[in-house]
Motif scaffolding. Structure first.
Motif, short mmCIF file in Angstrom:
data_model
loop_
_atom_site.label_atom_id
_atom_site.label_comp_id
_atom_site.label_asym_id
_atom_site.label_seq_id
_atom_site.Cartn_x
_atom_site.Cartn_y
_atom_site.Cartn_z
N ARG A 293 35.73 -86.46 -17.64
CA ARG A 293 36.47 -86.44 -18.90
C ARG A 293 37.22 -87.75 -19.12
O ARG A 293 37.18 -88.34 -20.20
CB ARG A 293 37.45 -85.26 -18.92
CG ARG A 293 38.32 -85.22 -20.17
CD ARG A 293 39.29 -84.05 -20.14
NE ARG A 293 40.21 -84.11 -21.27
CZ ARG A 293 39.92 -83.70 -22.49
NH1 ARG A 293 38.74 -83.18 -22.75
NH2 ARG A 293 40.80 -83.78 -23.46
N LYS A 294 37.90 -88.22 -18.07
CA LYS A 294 38.64 -89.47 -18.20
C LYS A 294 37.71 -90.63 -18.52
O LYS A 294 37.98 -91.45 -19.41
CB LYS A 294 39.40 -89.77 -16.90
CG LYS A 294 40.68 -88.96 -16.71
CD LYS A 294 41.38 -89.35 -15.42
CE LYS A 294 42.72 -88.62 -15.30
NZ LYS A 294 43.71 -89.11 -16.26
N LEU A 295 36.61 -90.70 -17.81
CA LEU A 295 35.67 -91.80 -18.01
C LEU A 295 35.11 -91.81 -19.43
O LEU A 295 35.06 -92.86 -20.09
CB LEU A 295 34.52 -91.70 -17.00
CG LEU A 295 34.88 -92.05 -15.55
CD1 LEU A 295 33.75 -91.63 -14.61
CD2 LEU A 295 35.14 -93.54 -15.42
N ARG A 296 34.68 -90.66 -19.89
CA ARG A 296 34.02 -90.65 -21.20
C ARG A 296 34.98 -90.91 -22.35
O ARG A 296 34.64 -91.63 -23.29
CB ARG A 296 33.24 -89.35 -21.42
CG ARG A 296 34.03 -88.07 -21.57
CD ARG A 296 33.08 -86.90 -21.85
NE ARG A 296 33.76 -85.62 -21.93
CZ ARG A 296 33.91 -84.78 -20.91
NH1 ARG A 296 33.45 -85.12 -19.73
NH2 ARG A 296 34.52 -83.62 -21.08
N TYR A 297 36.20 -90.38 -22.27
CA TYR A 297 37.11 -90.56 -23.40
C TYR A 297 37.66 -91.98 -23.48
O TYR A 297 37.94 -92.48 -24.57
CB TYR A 297 38.22 -89.51 -23.38
CG TYR A 297 37.78 -88.22 -24.03
CD1 TYR A 297 37.71 -88.10 -25.41
CD2 TYR A 297 37.39 -87.12 -23.27
CE1 TYR A 297 37.29 -86.93 -26.03
CE2 TYR A 297 36.95 -85.95 -23.86
CZ TYR A 297 36.90 -85.86 -25.25
OH TYR A 297 36.46 -84.70 -25.84
N VAL A 298 37.81 -92.64 -22.33
CA VAL A 298 38.18 -94.05 -22.37
C VAL A 298 37.07 -94.86 -23.02
O VAL A 298 37.31 -95.73 -23.86
CB VAL A 298 38.47 -94.58 -20.94
CG1 VAL A 298 38.57 -96.10 -20.94
CG2 VAL A 298 39.76 -93.99 -20.41
#
Length: 436
Positions: A100-105
């Motif tokens: 989630r962190k990777l994709r939203y950044v």
């Protein structure tokens, strides 16, 4: 479903029609159906696909499927690959949180770099039900029971009113192809277990469960809105802000019958989770504190003091002979003068140049430091005792600096000078030291 989505978008998200939209597409049925619907409605769309490198050739197959879809339909596509496992390990995160962190950044970067207006995701009503149940099981406040919001800033979820069965029916009737994620069949994750075992039971108990849930969420959202309004009104009366800190008046807070609820509303956004410890602060000794990842809530006499955590500055800053100004850790100016023109122990001190030895040093105070406060006729005093007498908070102590000559305190900067370095009528070399 196409007509229903068109009506939904027209009523609640009319501004999307003229915008450039980035659609997050995994290759699964939800995101592919969202793509097809938006394409049918002639929205200006681009595709963003993340290969999380978690399922080997299956992940690569998803990526190729999306690339082929974009090429066939002449849609702009952005693709990236993540070493999700490595990132999760390095940052001590679960795989889901790491992804989630990777994709939203990355999504945020795409929006900015390509002048796109909004990110659209394919979350639907069943996702909102599962999120509600996850939060309910783990424990949450009212906001955790209001479902997935339709819009968070530039992230929009246009399929939230629609169920998974409606999406599946649309795909079947229109012969839409998609990729099946094998991990969705596993009950390893809580969301999947709820999806496979719990939600079907709820729907069997109430055939109109989806409609009932939508109505319940609408009611809870209205209740949350009332809570937010009340929290803001009381906040304005009980909380003051001072140099980046928030001060909550404890006496006034305790008069409220629901003071714990107000504390929760004010502090939840700052990442606190130890709520019983926070509530206990009201009766704790001054100096007790509760920490979140980035913030501190400190009991300081009659207030709760909220502030961002700062890394401890252990550096020592040197002022060499002949130096007239330094700018770290803050600005200090030194000037040779003939006489004392003004005097303030807060921002300016005047010292006898013959009594100080260069280089001078600026450092944080330490246990065991002592000085001879100016005006106290040569009485020695521990710096810690001075802090206590001045009723300084833990935060104020941590942010206090000393100006030292060798190992002797010349000045508790901005607070009190030392008697040993004061000027006399016969002093012919006077140094003016000013902090800005």
């Amino acid at each position: 479903m196409l007509a229903n989505l068109q009506e939904h978008l027209y009523k609640t998200l009319p501004f999307l029609k003229e915008k450039k939209l980035l659609v997050a597409v995994s290759g699964g049925i939800d995101s592919i159906v969202l793509l097809e619907l938006l394409k049918q409605l002639n929205y200006n769309i681009s595709i963003a696909h993340c290969n999380f490198s978690l399922r080997g050739i299956e992940s690569d197959g998803d990526e190729q499927f999306i690339r082929d879809y974009a090429h066939k339909n002449n849609i702009e596509i952005f693709v990236t690959r993540f070493d999700t496992m490595h990132f999760a390990t390095d940052n001590k995160l679960s795989i889901q949180i790491a992804a989630r962190k990777l994709r939203y950044v990355w999504f945020s970067q795409l929006l900015e770099e390509n002048n796109l207006d909004y990110l659209l995701t394919a979350h639907h009503l069943d996702d909102s039900i599962e999120t509600f149940l996850i939060n309910f099981i783990r424990g949450t406040g009212l906001e955790g029971l209001t479902g997935i919001p339709q819009q968070n800033d530039r992230v929009i979820r246009p399929l939230l009113p629609f169920t998974r069965s409606e999406i599946e029916m649309y795909a079947k009737v229109n012969n839409i192809l998609w990729r099946e994620d094998s991990s969705n069949a596993s009950d390893k994750y809580l969301r999947n277990k709820l999806r496979h075992d719990v939600v079907p039971v709820l729907k069997s108990l109430n055939p109109a469960f989806a409609d009932s849930f939508l109505q319940t969420i609408a009611n809870l959202q209205q209740s949350q809105s009332l809570v937010n309004d009340a929290a803001i009104l009381v906040y304005q009366q009980l909380v003051s802000e001072h140099e980046g800190q928030k001060h909550i008046n404890i006496e006034q807070l305790k008069r409220l019958p629901n003071y714990k609820a107000y504390l929760y509303q004010w502090l939840n956004a700052f990442g606190f989770t130890a709520w019983n410890d926070i509530y206990d602060l009201l009766e704790a000794q001054s100096g007790k504190q509760v920490l979140s990842a980035n913030y501190r809530l400190l009991k300081n006499r009659e207030v709760l003091l909220l502030e961002a955590l700062k890394p401890l500055d252990k550096e020592v800053y040197e002022i060499g002979e002949g130096v007239t100004e330094i700018n770290k850790p803050f600005t200090i100016k030194l000037e040779m003068v003939n006489e004392i023109s003004t005097y303030s122990t807060k921002k300016v001190i005047f010292v006898n140049n013959n009594l100080i030895k260069f280089p001078l040093f600026v450092r944080k105070w330490q246990e065991g430091d002592y000085f001879y406060p100016l005006g106290m006729n040569g009485q020695k005093k521990k710096v810690s005792k001075y802090f206590k007498d001045e009723k300084m908070s833990l935060s104020e102590k941590e942010n206090t600096w000393l100006l030292c000559s060798e190992n002797q305190v010349v000045w508790i900067v901005g607070k009190r000078a030392d008697e040993r370095f004061k000027t006399k009528d016969t002093t012919n070399q006077i140094v003016k030291i000013e902090v800005l």
